[in-house]
Structures are given as C-alpha cells and as structure tokens.
Design an enzyme around this catalytic site. Sequence first.
Site, PDB file in Angstrom:
ATOM      1  N   HIS A 131      -5.074   4.994   7.872  1.00 51.04           N
ATOM      2  CA  HIS A 131      -5.772   4.098   6.961  1.00 51.04           C
ATOM      3  C   HIS A 131      -7.068   3.691   7.654  1.00 51.04           C
ATOM      4  O   HIS A 131      -7.181   3.783   8.881  1.00 51.04           O
ATOM      5  CB  HIS A 131      -4.881   2.871   6.710  1.00 51.04           C
ATOM      6  CG  HIS A 131      -5.359   1.993   5.611  1.00 51.04           C
ATOM      7  ND1 HIS A 131      -6.298   1.012   5.816  1.00 51.04           N
ATOM      8  CD2 HIS A 131      -5.027   1.943   4.296  1.00 51.04           C
ATOM      9  CE1 HIS A 131      -6.523   0.377   4.675  1.00 51.04           C
ATOM     10  NE2 HIS A 131      -5.763   0.929   3.733  1.00 51.04           N
ATOM     11  N   TYR A 132      -8.049   3.213   6.899  1.00 53.54           N
ATOM     12  CA  TYR A 132      -9.308   2.810   7.524  1.00 53.54           C
ATOM     13  C   TYR A 132      -9.180   1.531   8.348  1.00 53.54           C
ATOM     14  O   TYR A 132     -10.034   1.234   9.175  1.00 53.54           O
ATOM     15  CB  TYR A 132     -10.425   2.661   6.486  1.00 53.54           C
ATOM     16  CG  TYR A 132     -10.228   1.529   5.505  1.00 53.54           C
ATOM     17  CD1 TYR A 132     -10.642   0.233   5.814  1.00 53.54           C
ATOM     18  CD2 TYR A 132      -9.631   1.755   4.271  1.00 53.54           C
ATOM     19  CE1 TYR A 132     -10.453  -0.805   4.919  1.00 53.54           C
ATOM     20  CE2 TYR A 132      -9.445   0.726   3.366  1.00 53.54           C
ATOM     21  CZ  TYR A 132      -9.859  -0.553   3.692  1.00 53.54           C
ATOM     22  OH  TYR A 132      -9.667  -1.576   2.803  1.00 53.54           O
ATOM     23  N   ARG A 133      -8.098   0.782   8.153  1.00 50.29           N
ATOM     24  CA  ARG A 133      -7.918  -0.455   8.921  1.00 50.29           C
ATOM     25  C   ARG A 133      -7.364  -0.167  10.307  1.00 50.29           C
ATOM     26  O   ARG A 133      -6.744   0.861  10.539  1.00 50.29           O
ATOM     27  CB  ARG A 133      -6.976  -1.401   8.187  1.00 50.29           C
ATOM     28  CG  ARG A 133      -7.583  -1.964   6.939  1.00 50.29           C
ATOM     29  CD  ARG A 133      -6.707  -3.004   6.312  1.00 50.29           C
ATOM     30  NE  ARG A 133      -7.418  -3.605   5.188  1.00 50.29           N
ATOM     31  CZ  ARG A 133      -6.823  -4.052   4.107  1.00 50.29           C
ATOM     32  NH1 ARG A 133      -5.507  -3.989   3.992  1.00 50.29           N
ATOM     33  NH2 ARG A 133      -7.537  -4.583   3.135  1.00 50.29           N
TER      34      ARG A 133
END
Length: 194
Positions: A131-133
């Site tokens: 995920h981008y997080r």
Amino acid sequence: MAENLAGNDRLIWIDLEMTGLDTDRDSIIEIATIVTDAQLNVLAEGPELAIAHPLETLEAMDEWNRNQHRRSGLWQRVLDSQVTHAQAEAQTVAFLSEWIRAGASPMCGNSICQDRRFLHRQMSRLERYFHYRNLDVSTIKELARRWAPSVANGFAKSSAHTALSDVRDSIDELRHYRQFMGALGGDAAAGVEG
C-alpha cells in the site's frame, strides 16, 4: 492458499541492508520480510536473501558499512551469493502473495521511507506490492524520545544489523510501544491478547 489471503489487516514487515544510504549510488545487498497479523503475531518469515555483488562494490562502501557487514557475516554471504536483485524480488513477491494481497499492507519497519526509495529504484515490482502508506516504527520512537523518554529508553534492540534480525527488532519495538499507547494500544494495551 486462498484462505491465507483473507486477512486484510495482515502486515508486511521488511528490512534491507544496503551498501550505503545514497539511493542514486548505493545498492541493496540483503532483504528479509515477515508477515504478521494485526496483533503483531508472526505468521510467516519470508526468504532472507543476500544479493550477489562483486568484491569491488563491497570495498567501495564506507568504513562503517565495511566493518558492520564483515562482522555480521553479510559481506561473505554477498560474495558467495548468486542471487540477483530480480531473483530476490521475485522470491519475495512469491512469498508475500501466499499470505497477503498486493496493495493491502503498508510497508512496515524502521526508517521505512529509505527502504521504499531503494525498492522503488531497484525492485519496483516489490515496492508496488505494498500500500502507499507506511507503518514506520521510527516515527513512534522519535515521538517517544521527545514526549516519553522513559518509554523510548525501555527498549533495547538486539540486532546484528542483518535484514531478518532488524525486521524482528522492528516488530518487537512496536510491541514495546504498543503497551504504552492507551486507547490506541487496543486490547493489547489493556492486557488482553487478541
């Protein structure tokens, strides 16, 4: 292993060892991953892979890295390895795909933004698996150091500065901080194991 992919709260923990910190010049020489559940219980350890590099690359590292990687044994493992960046990336993605869907987990670890930058350049398929997080334990460490020094000082890493030992340390460190997080610590902070 479709049943293993059911948990969207699973976390992918990663650590890289590099020849240095310059993402334009330096290179990944070791990678390790661990998958945990949301309560930080280890579900599986991925491959711990030393990535082949020539002696000249290792000798060009700064003194700290040369000494550390010799002491940990990684220096020799890199020289003995025949694993390429592409092979390490493929093996790691294959392992992760057995445990969690692509895009479901933030990238978890310590100073993880640095790892993400190296992955973006050298293992972009693996970087896109996350995920981008980010779940960066270093952020919590920095806050604890400023706001609750006794909490920060209550954890000592046992790491040998190898990728797998660093991943384990990151998980243990977050477990340590979780017990002081009040309502954010959930059931674990209240003494109830999930």
